[in-house]
Design a protein around this motif. Structure first.
Motif, PDB file in Angstrom:
ATOM      1  N   UNK A   1       0.851  -1.194   0.000  1.00 37.02           N
ATOM      2  CA  UNK A   1       0.000   0.000   0.000  1.00 37.02           C
ATOM      3  C   UNK A   1       0.886   1.244   0.000  1.00 37.02           C
ATOM      4  N   UNK A   2       1.468   1.542  -1.162  1.00 38.77           N
ATOM      5  CA  UNK A   2       2.379   2.684  -1.250  1.00 38.77           C
ATOM      6  C   UNK A   2       1.676   3.995  -0.946  1.00 38.77           C
ATOM      7  N   UNK A   3       0.447   4.128  -1.426  1.00 33.53           N
ATOM      8  CA  UNK A   3      -0.288   5.367  -1.193  1.00 33.53           C
ATOM      9  C   UNK A   3      -0.589   5.550   0.293  1.00 33.53           C
ATOM     10  N   UNK A   4      -1.015   4.456   0.954  1.00 34.60           N
ATOM     11  CA  UNK A   4      -1.297   4.544   2.384  1.00 34.60           C
ATOM     12  C   UNK A   4      -0.066   4.858   3.196  1.00 34.60           C
ATOM     13  N   UNK A   5       1.063   4.238   2.856  1.00 30.74           N
ATOM     14  CA  UNK A   5       2.328   4.509   3.551  1.00 30.74           C
ATOM     15  C   UNK A   5       2.713   5.977   3.419  1.00 30.74           C
ATOM     16  N   UNK A   6       2.612   6.497   2.173  1.00 32.75           N
ATOM     17  CA  UNK A   6       2.998   7.885   1.935  1.00 32.75           C
ATOM     18  C   UNK A   6       2.130   8.844   2.732  1.00 32.75           C
ATOM     19  N   UNK A   7       0.832   8.555   2.784  1.00 35.18           N
ATOM     20  CA  UNK A   7      -0.063   9.426   3.553  1.00 35.18           C
ATOM     21  C   UNK A   7       0.266   9.363   5.035  1.00 35.18           C
ATOM     22  N   UNK A   8       0.568   8.161   5.525  1.00 33.42           N
ATOM     23  CA  UNK A   8       0.920   8.014   6.947  1.00 33.42           C
ATOM     24  C   UNK A   8       2.171   8.793   7.284  1.00 33.42           C
ATOM     25  N   UNK A   9       3.127   8.770   6.391  1.00 33.71           N
ATOM     26  CA  UNK A   9       4.395   9.458   6.657  1.00 33.71           C
ATOM     27  C   UNK A   9       4.248  10.982   6.619  1.00 33.71           C
ATOM     28  N   UNK A  10       3.213  11.466   5.973  1.00 36.60           N
ATOM     29  CA  UNK A  10       2.985  12.918   5.932  1.00 36.60           C
ATOM     30  C   UNK A  10       2.303  13.443   7.195  1.00 36.60           C
ATOM     31  N   UNK A  11       1.750  12.528   8.002  1.00 40.66           N
ATOM     32  CA  UNK A  11       1.076  12.947   9.227  1.00 40.66           C
ATOM     33  C   UNK A  11       2.104  13.474  10.231  1.00 40.66           C
ATOM     34  N   UNK A  12       1.855  14.649  10.754  1.00 40.97           N
ATOM     35  CA  UNK A  12       2.815  15.272  11.665  1.00 40.97           C
ATOM     36  C   UNK A  12       2.707  14.740  13.088  1.00 40.97           C
ATOM     37  N   UNK A  13       1.515  14.319  13.480  1.00 44.40           N
ATOM     38  CA  UNK A  13       1.346  13.775  14.823  1.00 44.40           C
ATOM     39  C   UNK A  13       0.249  12.718  14.800  1.00 44.40           C
ATOM     40  N   UNK A  14       0.219  11.904  15.814  1.00 46.33           N
ATOM     41  CA  UNK A  14      -0.737  10.804  15.873  1.00 46.33           C
ATOM     42  C   UNK A  14      -2.161  11.341  16.018  1.00 46.33           C
ATOM     43  N   UNK A  15      -3.099  10.878  15.182  1.00 46.43           N
ATOM     44  CA  UNK A  15      -4.491  11.333  15.286  1.00 46.43           C
ATOM     45  C   UNK A  15      -5.082  10.993  16.649  1.00 46.43           C
ATOM     46  N   UNK A  16      -6.002  11.833  17.098  1.00 45.00           N
ATOM     47  CA  UNK A  16      -6.612  11.614  18.410  1.00 45.00           C
ATOM     48  C   UNK A  16      -7.719  10.566  18.348  1.00 45.00           C
ATOM     49  N   UNK A  17      -8.268  10.331  17.154  1.00 48.71           N
ATOM     50  CA  UNK A  17      -9.343   9.353  17.033  1.00 48.71           C
ATOM     51  C   UNK A  17      -8.783   7.927  17.100  1.00 48.71           C
ATOM     52  N   UNK A  18      -9.674   6.982  17.293  1.00 51.58           N
ATOM     53  CA  UNK A  18      -9.297   5.572  17.194  1.00 51.58           C
ATOM     54  C   UNK A  18      -9.168   5.192  15.720  1.00 51.58           C
ATOM     55  N   UNK A  19      -8.406   4.152  15.405  1.00 48.44           N
ATOM     56  CA  UNK A  19      -8.284   3.732  14.007  1.00 48.44           C
ATOM     57  C   UNK A  19      -9.597   3.173  13.470  1.00 48.44           C
ATOM     58  N   UNK A  20      -9.844   3.431  12.180  1.00 46.93           N
ATOM     59  CA  UNK A  20     -10.913   2.703  11.510  1.00 46.93           C
ATOM     60  C   UNK A  20     -10.726   1.215  11.789  1.00 46.93           C
ATOM     61  N   UNK A  21     -11.827   0.492  11.968  1.00 52.72           N
ATOM     62  CA  UNK A  21     -11.761  -0.959  12.087  1.00 52.72           C
ATOM     63  C   UNK A  21     -11.793  -1.577  10.689  1.00 52.72           C
ATOM     64  N   UNK A  22     -11.039  -2.633  10.510  1.00 49.88           N
ATOM     65  CA  UNK A  22     -10.909  -3.266   9.201  1.00 49.88           C
ATOM     66  C   UNK A  22     -11.662  -4.592   9.151  1.00 49.88           C
ATOM     67  N   UNK A  23     -11.708  -5.155   7.945  1.00 48.48           N
ATOM     68  CA  UNK A  23     -12.290  -6.494   7.788  1.00 48.48           C
ATOM     69  C   UNK A  23     -11.530  -7.490   8.656  1.00 48.48           C
ATOM     70  N   UNK A  24     -10.202  -7.365   8.665  1.00 49.87           N
ATOM     71  CA  UNK A  24      -9.403  -8.283   9.496  1.00 49.87           C
ATOM     72  C   UNK A  24      -9.769  -8.141  10.973  1.00 49.87           C
ATOM     73  N   UNK A  25      -9.942  -6.897  11.436  1.00 47.99           N
ATOM     74  CA  UNK A  25     -10.365  -6.680  12.817  1.00 47.99           C
ATOM     75  C   UNK A  25     -11.671  -7.410  13.119  1.00 47.99           C
ATOM     76  N   UNK A  26     -12.576  -7.399  12.136  1.00 45.29           N
ATOM     77  CA  UNK A  26     -13.920  -7.938  12.362  1.00 45.29           C
ATOM     78  C   UNK A  26     -13.967  -9.456  12.326  1.00 45.29           C
TER      79      UNK A  26
END
Length: 388
Positions: free
Chosen positions: A242-267
């Protein structure tokens, strides 16, 4: 606090209403399969179904005057096929449009609040005037259409009444918003329009609940801290590219305050794969059986394992081809089982579903996720009781 639940279907919104502390005085739906699902769970003693006064029948034939006592909330999901992105888009020309009956229930029961939900397609530009017509009828439910008056003529009269600013009788303050279930802890990117109203004399001020989960928080847990992969024991070589997801994550300056989206794997991580381990899957979980025939084609490639699922769909004639599929990290696909789909809709594991795989998937595809509904309905109840 008393409730009336219309168009209950498989019970996603209805369960949320009961969980929020409302007591249903009437639960109604015309669909035999959905009602059989509720009856099966009543026989099994599953809460909150056991206490539901279920009526299977046409809501147009329901006499609301027979309900004793005051009603605090009316809820329901008027049949959405007239507005669905995958339907025929007939809206007010479609005899399946049940919004007139939802409005009648508000007019006759005079609840302190109401919550109605529908598909995002209701907000399409081509339906904009009709959506405003729905809103104004819910705001002024006693301004009824006259004999032989078209809906356009009725809309004109409602607009005149609204702008005049001098209201008599029953009036509601109405807000509506499209909510993405993934933003509220549902492992599915499912957008629904929620319409909430409070009777004007309640004096309630209300806005939709803030998001509790976010995509950025998921990306942070996957590609910055890698906590997501560690928790699921996914080796580096087994992670998606997931190159696009990695790149977006690396642009984040600080950890989001919300909880992570839940995924199919989580479920579904704890559910045995029904294709690879069919006997174990069937033995340990009800409604968890492999359904053959899934195939991928452009535009219908299944839901990635490490993202929230794409929107589960019902289809006019059962599950549409290429939808409601899991896409594994190796690119292979299979249909979600009923149990997996119920997890993605945040229905309890103990719940029984009546009917074939296709019929049950139709019920699930038409449902509102219980977790999303509960967030909204609980806040409505808190405002009615003055607890927040």
């Amino acid at each position: 606090m008393n409730a009336v639940e219309l168009f209950v279907g498989a019970g996603g919104l209805g369960m949320a209403v009961s969980q929020a502390g409302f007591k249903p005085q009437l639960v109604v739906d015309w669909d035999q399969w959905a009602c059989d699902t509720i009856r099966e769970n009543q026989k099994a003693g599953l809460e909150p179904f056991v206490s539901w006064p279920l009526i299977q029948g046409d809501v147009r034939q329901v006499n609301f005057s027979e309900i004793s006592g005051s009603i605090d909330i009316v809820t329901g999901g008027p049949p959405c096929q007239p507005f669905s992105m995958g339907g025929r888009h007939r809206a007010y020309l479609d005899d399946r449009d049940m919004f007139p009956q939802a409005i009648r229930a508000v007019r006759e029961l005079r609840p302190r609040a109401f919550v109605f939900e529908n598909v995002k397609g209701l907000t399409r530009a081509s339906f904009a005037n009709y959506l405003e017509y729905i809103r104004l009828q819910l705001r002024h439910p006693e301004v009824k259409a006259k004999s032989k008056e078209t809906w356009h003529e009725h809309l004109d009269r409602l607009e005149d009444y609204e702008t005049r600013g001098k209201y008599r009788g029953l009036q509601y303050n109405v807000v509506m918003r499209v909510l993405n279930a993934a933003n509220y802890g549902v492992p599915q990117k499912r957008e629904r329009v929620l319409i909430v109203g409070f009777r004007a004399d309640t004096g309630v001020e209300w806005h939709f609940p803030d998001h509790t989960h976010s995509h950025d928080a998921l990306l942070w847990s996957q590609w910055r801290t890698e906590e997501y992969w560690d928790r699921h024991k996914v080796s580096r070589r087994s992670r998606p590219n997931d190159a696009k997801g990695k790149a977006r994550a690396m642009r984040l300056r600080e950890q989001p305050v919300e909880s992570p989206w839940l995924t199919v794997r989580d479920a579904i991580a704890d559910l045995p794969d029904p294709e690879l381990h069919p006997l174990l899957a069937a033995a340990r979980f009800s409604d968890h059986r492999f359904q053959p025939g899934a195939r991928s084609y452009p535009g219908h490639t299944g839901s990635p394992l490490d993202e929230p699922a794409k929107t589960l769909k019902a289809g006019v004639h059962g599950v549409p081809g290429g939808e409601n599929m899991l896409r594994r990290t190796d690119g292979s696909v299979r249909y979600f089982t009923v149990r997996e789909s119920a997890r993605l809709q945040t229905f309890p594991d103990e719940m029984i579903f009546h009917g074939s795989w296709s019929e049950t998937m139709r019920q699930l595809g038409n449902a509102v996720p219980t977790r999303l509904a509960h967030v909204v309905v609980q806040k409505v109840r808190d405002r009615l009781t003055g607890t927040v």
